[in-house]
Motif scaffolding. Structure first.
Motif, PDB file in Angstrom:
ATOM      1  N   GLY A 119       0.787  -1.226   0.000  1.00  0.00           N
ATOM      2  CA  GLY A 119       0.000   0.000   0.000  1.00  0.00           C
ATOM      3  C   GLY A 119       0.818   1.275   0.000  1.00  0.00           C
ATOM      4  O   GLY A 119       0.288   2.355   0.236  1.00  0.00           O
ATOM      5  N   VAL A 120       2.131   1.163  -0.241  1.00  0.00           N
ATOM      6  CA  VAL A 120       2.967   2.369  -0.256  1.00  0.00           C
ATOM      7  C   VAL A 120       3.859   2.386  -1.490  1.00  0.00           C
ATOM      8  O   VAL A 120       4.132   1.356  -2.092  1.00  0.00           O
ATOM      9  N   VAL A 125       7.848   5.367   2.910  1.00  0.00           N
ATOM     10  CA  VAL A 125       8.342   4.844   4.191  1.00  0.00           C
ATOM     11  C   VAL A 125       9.864   4.889   4.162  1.00  0.00           C
ATOM     12  O   VAL A 125      10.500   4.176   3.385  1.00  0.00           O
ATOM     13  N   SER A 126      10.440   5.729   4.997  1.00  0.00           N
ATOM     14  CA  SER A 126      11.897   5.873   4.992  1.00  0.00           C
ATOM     15  C   SER A 126      12.553   4.713   5.734  1.00  0.00           C
ATOM     16  O   SER A 126      11.919   4.012   6.530  1.00  0.00           O
ATOM     17  N   ILE A 127      13.824   4.557   5.485  1.00  0.00           N
ATOM     18  CA  ILE A 127      14.579   3.493   6.145  1.00  0.00           C
ATOM     19  C   ILE A 127      14.644   3.747   7.654  1.00  0.00           C
ATOM     20  O   ILE A 127      14.699   2.816   8.461  1.00  0.00           O
ATOM     21  N   LEU A 180       3.647   7.628  11.832  1.00  0.00           N
ATOM     22  CA  LEU A 180       4.936   7.516  11.163  1.00  0.00           C
ATOM     23  C   LEU A 180       4.804   7.575   9.635  1.00  0.00           C
ATOM     24  O   LEU A 180       5.805   7.521   8.926  1.00  0.00           O
ATOM     25  N   LEU A 181       3.573   7.669   9.150  1.00  0.00           N
ATOM     26  CA  LEU A 181       3.333   7.624   7.706  1.00  0.00           C
ATOM     27  C   LEU A 181       2.942   8.991   7.166  1.00  0.00           C
ATOM     28  O   LEU A 181       2.347   9.799   7.881  1.00  0.00           O
ATOM     29  N   SER A 187      -3.214   3.079   4.427  1.00  0.00           N
ATOM     30  CA  SER A 187      -2.752   2.048   5.364  1.00  0.00           C
ATOM     31  C   SER A 187      -1.606   1.319   4.695  1.00  0.00           C
ATOM     32  O   SER A 187      -1.484   1.310   3.470  1.00  0.00           O
ATOM     33  N   CYS A 188      -0.737   0.741   5.495  1.00  0.00           N
ATOM     34  CA  CYS A 188       0.353  -0.010   4.876  1.00  0.00           C
ATOM     35  C   CYS A 188       0.601  -1.256   5.712  1.00  0.00           C
ATOM     36  O   CYS A 188       1.018  -1.173   6.857  1.00  0.00           O
TER      37      CYS A 188
END
Length: 316
Positions: A119-120, A125-127, A180-181, A187-188
């Motif tokens: 879903g991303v 989403v960063s490391i 955090l998103l 949603s992920c």
């Protein structure tokens, strides 16, 4: 025997198999719970947990056909249903005669997890977010992220299989916390299996890969500079995007500038995580990585144009 007389009412159309199919298990039922339920009837040689869309089904393979028959027969005639964590479990013969692929890389516990983030897009989403989520379960050694047909994926290396298993059990099927998103991500979900890898080969620290065990690993300049792109501000002027990594060009060098010297200068403003020195366009440059953008911005504001040594040498 009452147990055999009750069996025809229990899926009598099915051919007996030494593999049993269990349904309506608690979500994320563990292998230990399965074995505990089945071991009174014989020796279990293989299991496959968390099967199906709701991860509430499983397969159990007995060493002998008669052991599987005895379990089906017992619960077919018993007034007490099979239960795990208070939930009634339904048991039937599987249409397979053995459990295959249970010993494949995805099911055998290892110290490296393969995480598919559903879903991303890759940039959502960063490391650092991935590290934050997974380091709750133990020290994360290395992370490598990449894009495949399956979507955005990451390999996450822990010190041992036990730590990796605890992370997988807790996070598989769950979502990364909303805060955090980015706002546009609905949603992920995390889909997690074990990787066949045991030690990831990370050559550079970058926005795609990290080695948290080796502070001296060079930062990949191209990868980091890719995160420090410029954008056009409302005033029509170029504006640098903020980053937790500073690119310092060191001019007018009269004395040696080492990693230790830079560390002393830049750590006055916060924890310096990584430093890499390299030559570019005939000059000396360094990448200095802080834990967050704010610390980097403070250091940049304080040091830009200033000198490392008294006397006006080595300005930054």
């Amino acid at each position: 025997m009452s147990s055999t007389s009750g069996q025809p009412q229990f899926r009598y159309t099915q051919t007996p198999s030494k593999v049993l199919h269990l349904r309506n298990l608690p979500w994320e039922c563990t292998e230990e719970e399965l074995v505990e339920l089945c071991k009174p009837f014989g020796k279990i040689v293989n299991t496959k947990c968390n099967v199906g869309a709701n991860r509430n089904q499983a397969f159990v393979e007995f060493a002998d056909l008669n052991q599987a028959i005895s379990m089906v027969s017992y619960y077919a005639s018993s007034s007490e249903p099979a239960q795990v964590r208070g939930k009634t479990v339904y048991i039937q013969y599987s249409n397979r005669q053995e459990i295959v692929n249970n010993k494949s890389s995805g099911d055998v516990a290892g110290n490296v997890l393969l995480v598919t983030i559903e879903g991303v897009e890759a940039g959502d989403v960063s490391i650092d977010v991935i590290h934050l989520v997974f380091s709750a379960f133990g020290f994360v050694h290395k992370i490598a992220t990449f894009e495949k047909a399956a979507g955005f994926q990451a390999l996450i290396q822990f010190s041992d299989a036990e730590t990796a298993s605890s992370a997988r059990n807790a996070l598989d099927g769950r979502s990364i916390p909303r805060y955090l998103l980015p706002e546009h991500v609905g949603s992920c979900h995390l889909r997690i299996s074990f990787s066949a890898h045991t030690d990831l080969n990370i050559k550079f620290q970058s926005h795609r890969s990290r080695d948290y065990t080796n502070p001296y690993l060079p930062v990949n300049p191209s990868a980091i500079e890719g995160t420090m792109q410029s954008t056009i501000g409302p005033d029509g002027k170029k504006k640098e995007l903020e980053s937790n990594v500073l690119l310092a060009s060191i001019e007018n060098m009269q004395y040696a500038v080492t990693v230790d010297v830079l560390h002393t200068v830049f750590s006055a403003f916060g924890t310096v995580q990584k430093i890499a020195i390299f030559e570019k366009n005939g000059g000396m440059q360094a990448l200095i990585q802080y834990p967050d953008v704010t610390t980097a911005a403070v250091a940049k504001e304080a040091l830009e144009g200033h000198c490392i040594y008294d006397g006006g040498y080595c300005s930054q």
